[in-house]
Design a protein around this motif. Structure first.
Motif, PDB file in Angstrom:
ATOM      1  N   GLU A  95      10.864  -2.166  -6.016  1.00  0.00           N
ATOM      2  CA  GLU A  95      11.412  -0.581  -5.729  1.00  0.00           C
ATOM      3  C   GLU A  95      10.200   0.177  -5.004  1.00  0.00           C
ATOM      4  O   GLU A  95      10.616   1.027  -4.290  1.00  0.00           O
ATOM      5  CB  GLU A  95      11.540  -0.183  -7.500  1.00  0.00           C
ATOM      6  N   TYR A  96       9.233  -0.001  -5.233  1.00  0.00           N
ATOM      7  CA  TYR A  96       7.886   0.793  -4.582  1.00  0.00           C
ATOM      8  C   TYR A  96       7.965   0.752  -3.197  1.00  0.00           C
ATOM      9  O   TYR A  96       8.010   1.651  -2.405  1.00  0.00           O
ATOM     10  CB  TYR A  96       6.526   0.293  -5.193  1.00  0.00           C
ATOM     11  N   ARG A  97       8.393  -0.656  -3.010  1.00  0.00           N
ATOM     12  CA  ARG A  97       8.190  -0.843  -1.493  1.00  0.00           C
ATOM     13  C   ARG A  97       9.569  -0.087  -0.512  1.00  0.00           C
ATOM     14  O   ARG A  97       9.354   0.362   0.466  1.00  0.00           O
ATOM     15  CB  ARG A  97       7.881  -2.554  -0.975  1.00  0.00           C
ATOM     16  N   ALA A  98      10.574  -0.218  -1.503  1.00  0.00           N
ATOM     17  CA  ALA A  98      11.750   0.166  -0.981  1.00  0.00           C
ATOM     18  C   ALA A  98      11.696   1.694  -0.697  1.00  0.00           C
ATOM     19  O   ALA A  98      12.166   2.145   0.185  1.00  0.00           O
ATOM     20  CB  ALA A  98      13.024  -0.225  -1.720  1.00  0.00           C
ATOM     21  N   VAL A 119       9.830   3.319   5.632  1.00  0.00           N
ATOM     22  CA  VAL A 119       9.482   3.864   6.999  1.00  0.00           C
ATOM     23  C   VAL A 119       8.130   4.461   7.317  1.00  0.00           C
ATOM     24  O   VAL A 119       7.479   4.962   6.417  1.00  0.00           O
ATOM     25  CB  VAL A 119      10.659   5.333   7.037  1.00  0.00           C
ATOM     26  N   SER A 120       7.615   4.176   8.434  1.00  0.00           N
ATOM     27  CA  SER A 120       6.030   4.479   8.705  1.00  0.00           C
ATOM     28  C   SER A 120       6.067   6.273   8.729  1.00  0.00           C
ATOM     29  O   SER A 120       7.243   6.862   8.882  1.00  0.00           O
ATOM     30  CB  SER A 120       5.621   4.149   9.906  1.00  0.00           C
ATOM     31  N   ILE A 121       4.936   6.640   8.850  1.00  0.00           N
ATOM     32  CA  ILE A 121       4.866   8.032   9.070  1.00  0.00           C
ATOM     33  C   ILE A 121       5.226   8.547  10.449  1.00  0.00           C
ATOM     34  O   ILE A 121       5.579   9.844  10.838  1.00  0.00           O
ATOM     35  CB  ILE A 121       3.298   8.673   8.932  1.00  0.00           C
ATOM     36  N   ASP A 122       5.480   7.510  11.371  1.00  0.00           N
ATOM     37  CA  ASP A 122       5.914   7.833  12.748  1.00  0.00           C
ATOM     38  C   ASP A 122       7.626   7.680  12.555  1.00  0.00           C
ATOM     39  O   ASP A 122       8.105   7.833  13.889  1.00  0.00           O
ATOM     40  CB  ASP A 122       5.542   7.002  13.816  1.00  0.00           C
ATOM     41  N   GLY A 152       0.858  -1.180   0.050  1.00  0.00           N
ATOM     42  CA  GLY A 152      -0.230  -0.021   0.066  1.00  0.00           C
ATOM     43  C   GLY A 152       0.868   1.234  -0.096  1.00  0.00           C
ATOM     44  O   GLY A 152       1.988   1.226   0.038  1.00  0.00           O
ATOM     45  N   SER A 153       0.200   2.271   0.051  1.00  0.00           N
ATOM     46  CA  SER A 153       0.793   3.604   0.113  1.00  0.00           C
ATOM     47  C   SER A 153       1.719   3.925   1.510  1.00  0.00           C
ATOM     48  O   SER A 153       2.552   4.709   1.513  1.00  0.00           O
ATOM     49  CB  SER A 153      -0.113   4.799  -0.034  1.00  0.00           C
ATOM     50  N   GLY A 154       1.365   3.124   2.415  1.00  0.00           N
ATOM     51  CA  GLY A 154       2.018   3.374   3.423  1.00  0.00           C
ATOM     52  C   GLY A 154       2.367   1.983   4.407  1.00  0.00           C
ATOM     53  O   GLY A 154       2.045   0.750   3.792  1.00  0.00           O
ATOM     54  N   VAL A 155       3.186   1.970   5.448  1.00  0.00           N
ATOM     55  CA  VAL A 155       3.419   0.822   6.085  1.00  0.00           C
ATOM     56  C   VAL A 155       3.265   1.004   7.743  1.00  0.00           C
ATOM     57  O   VAL A 155       3.863  -0.075   8.418  1.00  0.00           O
ATOM     58  CB  VAL A 155       4.981   0.515   5.688  1.00  0.00           C
ATOM     59  N   GLU A 156       2.188   1.465   7.932  1.00  0.00           N
ATOM     60  CA  GLU A 156       2.039   1.709   9.369  1.00  0.00           C
ATOM     61  C   GLU A 156       1.529   0.474  10.068  1.00  0.00           C
ATOM     62  O   GLU A 156       2.139   0.103  11.313  1.00  0.00           O
ATOM     63  CB  GLU A 156       0.699   2.877   9.598  1.00  0.00           C
ATOM     64  N   THR A 157       0.744  -0.209   9.754  1.00  0.00           N
ATOM     65  CA  THR A 157       0.288  -1.549  10.205  1.00  0.00           C
ATOM     66  C   THR A 157       1.523  -2.371  10.678  1.00  0.00           C
ATOM     67  O   THR A 157       1.678  -2.883  11.781  1.00  0.00           O
ATOM     68  CB  THR A 157      -0.850  -2.289   9.565  1.00  0.00           C
TER      69      THR A 157
END
Length: 183
Positions: free
Chosen positions: A163-166, A171-174, A60-65
């Protein structure tokens, strides 16, 4: 008032697995961090037993979970009924993240169709189950699943997804380590 249980019985398992949309909420330990809630869908969620659930986690567009679960394990999943019978079920517990090739990944991934956007599997040891009314949730009709995740992943290809994941999931928004950090 919510009914509280400590496990998932067969009737609840069947109801949960029929829901086309569900939400996962996590938060970092730090008070300055962000609570994150993400909607999920597709054929990606399984009740593994009366105390464990898992899902295939798509890019996804983020990795917070992933970042929050890796930091502290805390997670809450919420399932809503959008049909004529109102119901909300929350599963609270401790999560773990598994990458392809790690023990725990295939247990969940093998239950679902392969998807080119798959980046991990998350399992949760459920410690609390609550079932509440859902009277304030609207009645809605499902038109179908979106195919945009698959289309994007197919277009980018395996190398493009890596590449997208990298670049977008490192890094999360935190500021917590995300993906593809070693677990």
């Amino acid at each position: 008032m919510a009914k509280v249980f400590d496990s998932i019985d067969q009737n609840l398992k069947q109801w949960i697995e029929k829901q086309p949309l569900w939400f996962v909420a996590t938060a970092p330990l730090g008070a300055e961090g962000h609570v994150n809630m993400s909607p999920r869908g597709h054929d990606s969620f399984s009740v593994l037993d009366e105390h464990r659930v898992g899902w295939v986690d798509y890019t996804g567009s983020g990795v917070e979970t992933i970042a929050h679960i890796r930091e502290n394990g805390r997670v809450c999943l919420m399932f809503n009924s959008f049909d004529s019978r109102p119901r909300i079920v929350r599963l609270h517990g401790r999560g773990e993240v598994f990458l392809p090739g790690q023990p725990g990944f295939d247990e969940v991934a093998s239950r679902h169709p392969e998807h080119p956007s798959t980046r991990a599997v998350i399992t949760v040891h459920v410690t609390r189950v609550s079932d509440s009314c859902g009277w304030g949730v609207p009645v809605m009709e499902l038109k179908g699943e979106r195919d945009l995740l698959r289309l994007q992943a197919d277009k980018k290809g395996e190398d493009g997804m890596a590449e997208y994941r990298a670049s977008r999931n490192a890094v999360s928004i935190d500021g917590l380590p995300g993906f593809p950090a070693e677990l």
